[in-house]
Design an enzyme around this catalytic site. Structure first.
Site, PDB file in Angstrom:
ATOM      1  N   HIS A  45      74.304  37.684  27.511  1.00 43.44           N
ATOM      2  CA  HIS A  45      73.952  36.416  26.876  1.00 43.44           C
ATOM      3  C   HIS A  45      74.918  35.299  27.249  1.00 43.44           C
ATOM      4  O   HIS A  45      76.082  35.546  27.551  1.00 43.44           O
ATOM      5  CB  HIS A  45      73.983  36.563  25.350  1.00 43.44           C
ATOM      6  CG  HIS A  45      73.078  37.634  24.835  1.00 43.44           C
ATOM      7  ND1 HIS A  45      73.385  38.376  23.717  1.00 43.44           N
ATOM      8  CD2 HIS A  45      71.877  38.099  25.272  1.00 43.44           C
ATOM      9  CE1 HIS A  45      72.418  39.243  23.477  1.00 43.44           C
ATOM     10  NE2 HIS A  45      71.496  39.096  24.419  1.00 43.44           N
TER      11      HIS A  45
ATOM     12  N   LYS B  47      84.184  33.197  24.140  1.00 43.20           N
ATOM     13  CA  LYS B  47      84.189  34.231  23.107  1.00 43.20           C
ATOM     14  C   LYS B  47      85.457  35.066  23.185  1.00 43.20           C
ATOM     15  O   LYS B  47      85.868  35.468  24.271  1.00 43.20           O
ATOM     16  CB  LYS B  47      82.994  35.179  23.292  1.00 43.20           C
ATOM     17  CG  LYS B  47      81.645  34.517  23.216  1.00 43.20           C
ATOM     18  CD  LYS B  47      80.529  35.509  23.506  1.00 43.20           C
ATOM     19  CE  LYS B  47      79.170  34.835  23.454  1.00 43.20           C
ATOM     20  NZ  LYS B  47      78.075  35.764  23.742  1.00 43.20           N
TER      21      LYS B  47
END
Length: 188
Positions: A62, A72
């Protein structure tokens, strides 16, 4: 806190110190000053937590397109995963290449996946819980993905006895070559 650049140097493996005694342990898993000293100056705006009941669950690959691309910081608090970061920055010398790291509650390592990368993981144990901080909020309009087993990426996913468990979205994601460059030159 030990911070180690990976084969794609923008991806960092982070190992927080753990201080243990008979009661258990204490750990600073995120410390702005320590990460800033290593060049990671993300302003985290959202924490995400996933539970995968079975070994062999694949989540990903993703990413969010600009202007809401996400970096992230991924860690495992229970269980074990193979964590993958794929460079999808068009102007990068490592475009289409990936970093793979095993993260677990036991090894206490984290992976920094910067903007311009697709991210995914496979659970290697049942009841695995993954926590990750992101530096941009989720945006359905820019949410996208790449097929988890796109042969062009060369990812060596483990073969588990129960096979792979995927969402319909991940099962039907396009290959990298089938989409316009998600991060054109100068976009991240």
């Amino acid at each position: 806190m030990k911070i180690t650049p990976q084969s794609i140097p923008d991806v960092l493996l982070i190992e927080p110190n753990r201080f243990g005694d008979a009661r258990g342990f204490f750990s600073e898993v995120w410390k702005r000053s320590a990460l800033a000293a290593a060049g990671l100056t993300a302003d985290f705006v959202q924490d995400n937590h996933s539970l995968s009941r079975e070994a062999g669950v694949v989540r990903g690959l993703h990413f969010q397109r600009p202007p809401t691309a996400q970096g992230k910081l991924v860690r495992v608090v229970r269980g074990r995963i193979l964590d993958i970061a794929v460079d999808i920055r068009q102007d990068s010398a490592t475009y289409g290449q990936h970093v793979a790291c095993e993260l677990s509650a036991e090894n206490w390592q984290q992976l920094w996946v910067p903007r311009g990368f697709a991210h995914g993981f496979m659970t290697l144990e049942p009841d695995t819980e993954v926590l990750y901080k992101v530096d941009a909020e989720y945006d359905r309009a820019t949410d996208a993905g790449i097929l988890w087993d796109d042969p062009a990426l060369g990812i060596k996913w483990p073969v588990l006895p129960g096979g792979v468990i995927l969402s319909d979205k991940d099962r039907n994601a396009p290959r990298l070559a089938e989409i316009p460059p998600p991060f054109p030159a100068g976009s991240v």
